[in-house]
Enzyme design. Structure first.
Site, PDB file in Angstrom:
ATOM      1  N   HIS A  60      -3.197   2.751  -5.111  1.00  0.00           N
ATOM      2  CA  HIS A  60      -3.517   1.337  -4.921  1.00  0.00           C
ATOM      3  C   HIS A  60      -3.172   0.492  -6.145  1.00  0.00           C
ATOM      4  O   HIS A  60      -3.223  -0.742  -6.083  1.00  0.00           O
ATOM      5  CB  HIS A  60      -5.015   1.186  -4.606  1.00  0.00           C
ATOM      6  CG  HIS A  60      -5.405  -0.166  -4.121  1.00  0.00           C
ATOM      7  ND1 HIS A  60      -4.982  -0.697  -2.906  1.00  0.00           N
ATOM      8  CD2 HIS A  60      -6.171  -1.133  -4.689  1.00  0.00           C
ATOM      9  CE1 HIS A  60      -5.487  -1.909  -2.749  1.00  0.00           C
ATOM     10  NE2 HIS A  60      -6.206  -2.204  -3.813  1.00  0.00           N
ATOM     11  N   TYR A  67      -9.921  -9.137  -7.862  1.00  0.00           N
ATOM     12  CA  TYR A  67      -8.789  -9.008  -8.786  1.00  0.00           C
ATOM     13  C   TYR A  67      -8.612 -10.284  -9.603  1.00  0.00           C
ATOM     14  O   TYR A  67      -8.339 -10.242 -10.799  1.00  0.00           O
ATOM     15  CB  TYR A  67      -7.503  -8.721  -8.009  1.00  0.00           C
ATOM     16  CG  TYR A  67      -7.576  -7.508  -7.124  1.00  0.00           C
ATOM     17  CD1 TYR A  67      -7.679  -6.231  -7.667  1.00  0.00           C
ATOM     18  CD2 TYR A  67      -7.551  -7.625  -5.746  1.00  0.00           C
ATOM     19  CE1 TYR A  67      -7.751  -5.116  -6.864  1.00  0.00           C
ATOM     20  CE2 TYR A  67      -7.618  -6.517  -4.926  1.00  0.00           C
ATOM     21  CZ  TYR A  67      -7.715  -5.262  -5.490  1.00  0.00           C
ATOM     22  OH  TYR A  67      -7.787  -4.165  -4.677  1.00  0.00           O
ATOM     23  N   HIS A 102      -3.131 -10.508   2.867  1.00  0.00           N
ATOM     24  CA  HIS A 102      -4.561 -10.738   3.033  1.00  0.00           C
ATOM     25  C   HIS A 102      -4.778 -12.003   3.876  1.00  0.00           C
ATOM     26  O   HIS A 102      -4.100 -13.003   3.692  1.00  0.00           O
ATOM     27  CB  HIS A 102      -5.244 -10.924   1.669  1.00  0.00           C
ATOM     28  CG  HIS A 102      -5.417  -9.652   0.909  1.00  0.00           C
ATOM     29  ND1 HIS A 102      -4.618  -9.311  -0.157  1.00  0.00           N
ATOM     30  CD2 HIS A 102      -6.296  -8.631   1.063  1.00  0.00           C
ATOM     31  CE1 HIS A 102      -5.005  -8.138  -0.644  1.00  0.00           C
ATOM     32  NE2 HIS A 102      -6.019  -7.702   0.079  1.00  0.00           N
ATOM     33  N   ARG A 117      -0.340  -2.349  -5.757  1.00  0.00           N
ATOM     34  CA  ARG A 117      -0.799  -3.541  -5.027  1.00  0.00           C
ATOM     35  C   ARG A 117      -1.769  -4.365  -5.868  1.00  0.00           C
ATOM     36  O   ARG A 117      -1.630  -5.588  -5.982  1.00  0.00           O
ATOM     37  CB  ARG A 117      -1.454  -3.089  -3.723  1.00  0.00           C
ATOM     38  CG  ARG A 117      -1.939  -4.201  -2.816  1.00  0.00           C
ATOM     39  CD  ARG A 117      -2.400  -3.598  -1.488  1.00  0.00           C
ATOM     40  NE  ARG A 117      -3.065  -4.541  -0.618  1.00  0.00           N
ATOM     41  CZ  ARG A 117      -2.466  -5.414   0.179  1.00  0.00           C
ATOM     42  NH1 ARG A 117      -1.139  -5.468   0.192  1.00  0.00           N
ATOM     43  NH2 ARG A 117      -3.145  -6.221   0.957  1.00  0.00           N
ATOM     44  N   ARG A 121       0.864  -1.176   0.000  1.00  0.00           N
ATOM     45  CA  ARG A 121       0.000   0.000   0.000  1.00  0.00           C
ATOM     46  C   ARG A 121       0.904   1.230   0.000  1.00  0.00           C
ATOM     47  O   ARG A 121       2.055   1.159   0.439  1.00  0.00           O
ATOM     48  CB  ARG A 121      -0.903   0.019   1.231  1.00  0.00           C
ATOM     49  CG  ARG A 121      -1.866  -1.160   1.338  1.00  0.00           C
ATOM     50  CD  ARG A 121      -2.661  -1.083   2.630  1.00  0.00           C
ATOM     51  NE  ARG A 121      -3.637  -2.165   2.718  1.00  0.00           N
ATOM     52  CZ  ARG A 121      -3.385  -3.371   3.224  1.00  0.00           C
ATOM     53  NH1 ARG A 121      -2.162  -3.643   3.697  1.00  0.00           N
ATOM     54  NH2 ARG A 121      -4.325  -4.296   3.282  1.00  0.00           N
TER      55      ARG A 121
END
Length: 309
Positions: A258, A293, A284, A261, A151
């Site tokens: 963002h 994604y 995550h 990432r 991030r």
């Protein structure tokens, strides 16, 4: 507008000032700033704290066509958090507010804006032929940000002492992140790249060029090319991404802080990397946040229409 501390001595029974300091440190700086901005927006509109269900419903109705459902959701969460922290009756949990918000979501709900992922090909285009002090820094920033799936706030917080060179590349110790409020930290592996463009080598070149051997890795650079002592800001990182995207012929309006990432997740999914290995890099906890994604990355893989057209 006066600063609104999340917890005060009226919020808890103890009068120990150290307790209050720790309570207010329970949220990260970025999270606290988001809450504060939401509360200030509510007050500037005319809202009062503590508030009532009628007032919050009117606030929602007033902004229903001005802001996205996602923005209103966050502002409701901030108001709810603040009332709970103060041990006030929480108007957000009432049926009046819930029903008002359901109506807004049903009538004005729209797809949440999703920034474009800066996939591998985009990153390679962005860093091509970057020279000079700012160019060397930006190259390292983009490549490390992409390879580590960082991030922008995490990139800005990296310190020289967080780096460890190993035979396979580099280990970066991330002290704290958005999903690590307890500050346990974790190590992120950045391997040497097989191609001509390598994030490990790019960062080494930046550190050698800048002479940085302590403190923040990525720092501000003024228009004369002088490197500052302070860490680059999260906002400046987003501007770097947009600037380099535009220079590479990409639509800069689609990219944000963002994008690095999101780009790593998307590129890894396209390359067939398993979700648990992707999560190991991104931090995550579950696959749920990755799915959007991964779905986009694989949308043409075994596509139903492709099988019949």
């Amino acid at each position: 507008m006066r600063k609104l501390p999340l917890f005060t001595q009226n919020s808890v029974t103890s009068d120990n000032e150290t307790v209050h300091a720790y309570l207010n440190a329970a949220l990260s700086g970025n999270t606290w700033r988001a809450y504060r901005n939401d509360l200030q927006h509510f007050q500037v509109w005319g809202g009062t704290l503590p508030s009532s269900p009628e007032q919050i419903s009117c606030y929602l109705a007033c902004h229903a066509q001005k802001h996205t459902v996602a923005t209103l959701t966050r502002r409701l969460a901030s108001l709810s958090k603040f009332h709970n922290a103060k041990q006030w009756t929480n108007p957000v949990s009432t049926e009046l507010v819930r029903a008002t918000f359901r109506g807004i979501r049903n009538q004005h709900g729209m797809k949440q804006r999703q920034v474009a992922p800066a996939i591998k090909e985009d990153i390679l285009a962005m860093v091509k032929n970057l020279q000079g002090t700012k160019g060397i820094r930006d190259k390292a920033l983009l490549l490390i940000g992409f390879a580590g799936a960082f991030r922008r706030s995490e990139l800005a917080s990296l310190q020289y002492c967080d780096i460890e060179y190993v035979q396979q590349g580099m280990l970066i110790y991330l002290r704290r992140s958005k999903t690590d409020q307890a500050g346990q930290g974790r190590k992120i592996a950045i391997p040497y790249a097989r191609g001509a463009v390598c994030p490990v080598i790019a960062l080494r070149e930046w550190l050698e060029h800048s002479g940085i051997n302590e403190g923040p890795i990525f720092r501000s650079i003024n228009r004369h090319g002088h490197i500052g002592e302070q860490a680059i800001t999260s906002q400046s990182i987003a501007l770097v991404i947009k600037e380099r995207a535009a220079a590479a012929g990409l639509d800069a309006t689609k990219y944000s802080g963002h994008s690095l990432r999101a780009g790593l997740v998307t590129s890894a999914a396209q390359a067939g990397i398993s979700s648990w290995k992707i999560r190991q890099q991104t931090g995550h906890k579950t696959d749920a946040m990755l799915q959007r994604y991964i779905r986009d990355a694989n949308i043409f893989v075994d596509n139903a229409a492709g099988g019949v057209l």
